[in-house]
Scaffold this active site. Structure first.
Site, PDB file in Angstrom:
ATOM      1  N   HIS A  17       0.840  -1.204   0.000  1.00 16.17           N
ATOM      2  CA  HIS A  17       0.000   0.000   0.000  1.00 16.17           C
ATOM      3  C   HIS A  17       0.873   1.252   0.000  1.00 16.17           C
ATOM      4  O   HIS A  17       0.647   2.194  -0.766  1.00 16.17           O
ATOM      5  CB  HIS A  17      -0.896   0.052   1.248  1.00 16.17           C
ATOM      6  CG  HIS A  17      -1.923  -1.014   1.339  1.00 16.17           C
ATOM      7  ND1 HIS A  17      -2.107  -1.757   2.485  1.00 16.17           N
ATOM      8  CD2 HIS A  17      -2.850  -1.451   0.461  1.00 16.17           C
ATOM      9  CE1 HIS A  17      -3.097  -2.607   2.304  1.00 16.17           C
ATOM     10  NE2 HIS A  17      -3.568  -2.453   1.075  1.00 16.17           N
ATOM     11  N   LYS A  41     -18.266  -6.203   7.890  1.00 15.91           N
ATOM     12  CA  LYS A  41     -16.965  -6.836   7.761  1.00 15.91           C
ATOM     13  C   LYS A  41     -16.251  -6.818   9.108  1.00 15.91           C
ATOM     14  O   LYS A  41     -16.240  -5.815   9.793  1.00 15.91           O
ATOM     15  CB  LYS A  41     -16.137  -6.087   6.708  1.00 15.91           C
ATOM     16  CG  LYS A  41     -14.898  -6.825   6.268  1.00 15.91           C
ATOM     17  CD  LYS A  41     -14.263  -6.120   5.079  1.00 15.91           C
ATOM     18  CE  LYS A  41     -12.998  -6.834   4.668  1.00 15.91           C
ATOM     19  NZ  LYS A  41     -12.336  -6.163   3.559  1.00 15.91           N
ATOM     20  N   ARG A  90      -1.833  -6.526  -7.853  1.00 16.59           N
ATOM     21  CA  ARG A  90      -0.784  -7.503  -7.569  1.00 16.59           C
ATOM     22  C   ARG A  90      -0.808  -8.649  -8.569  1.00 16.59           C
ATOM     23  O   ARG A  90       0.229  -9.174  -8.935  1.00 16.59           O
ATOM     24  CB  ARG A  90      -0.937  -8.078  -6.153  1.00 16.59           C
ATOM     25  CG  ARG A  90      -0.651  -7.093  -5.053  1.00 16.59           C
ATOM     26  CD  ARG A  90      -0.875  -7.692  -3.676  1.00 16.59           C
ATOM     27  NE  ARG A  90      -2.258  -8.114  -3.536  1.00 16.59           N
ATOM     28  CZ  ARG A  90      -2.662  -9.258  -2.997  1.00 16.59           C
ATOM     29  NH1 ARG A  90      -1.799 -10.098  -2.506  1.00 16.59           N
ATOM     30  NH2 ARG A  90      -3.945  -9.546  -2.929  1.00 16.59           N
ATOM     31  N   SER A 128      -2.878  -7.735   3.158  1.00 17.43           N
ATOM     32  CA  SER A 128      -3.259  -7.507   4.559  1.00 17.43           C
ATOM     33  C   SER A 128      -3.621  -8.812   5.246  1.00 17.43           C
ATOM     34  O   SER A 128      -3.311  -9.003   6.422  1.00 17.43           O
ATOM     35  CB  SER A 128      -4.428  -6.523   4.631  1.00 17.43           C
ATOM     36  OG  SER A 128      -4.010  -5.242   4.243  1.00 17.43           O
TER      37      SER A 128
END
Length: 153
Positions: A17, A41, A90, A128
């Site tokens: 990030h 979430k 990615r 993450s």
């Protein structure tokens, strides 16, 4: 003024990030790192910790701001006057997922462009969720997260 929003949950922020944001600085006048608040979430790290870590990471960059938002990212962009959404890629799977979201966002607000930057090769394996797994299992996260932060619950 060219304002970009870099949205995410940042649970936690990673070196990937950080790299995307730092590489995007020359492209925009201001970058808003927007932490999406989603009650459905479950996050490992508190919203206040995530915001603090982002602010620590970019304390040397006055053109980087951190905000918390709810709802659609494009609506948040309209609210703050941003015309760009910044996303990092990615993998090919990331591209397909982000392309679909970018196309929906374009339908919702045609004046907001999504800009993709490829993750630097040395960060392409970092996510993450991997950082959370290493942290939960008491591993060394220092190679995965920005230098200025220390993960705590």
């Amino acid at each position: 003024m060219r304002i970009a929003v870099f949205p995410g949950s940042f649970d936690p922020i990673t070196k990937g990030h950080e790299s995307i944001v730092r590489r995007a600085i020359p492209l925009f006048d201001q970058i808003i790192i927007a932490i999406g608040e989603n009650a459905d979430k479950r996050h490992l790290f508190s919203l206040s910790h995530r915001k603090q870590w982002i602010e620590q990471t970019f304390s040397d960059c006055p053109q980087i701001k951190t905000e918390i938002y709810t709802g659609l990212t494009v609506d948040f962009c309209k609210k703050i006057g941003a015309n760009f959404i910044l996303r990092g890629l990615r993998t090919a799977a990331d591209f397909e997922f982000e392309r679909a979201i970018g196309q929906v966002n374009k339908e919702l607000h045609s004046d907001i462009e999504t800009i993709f930057l490829l993750t630097a090769p040395e960060h392409s394996f970092i996510s993450s969720s991997i950082v959370r797994d290493v942290f939960i299992n008491h591993g060394d996260t220092s190679l995965l997260i920005p230098q200025k932060i220390t993960l705590t619950l």
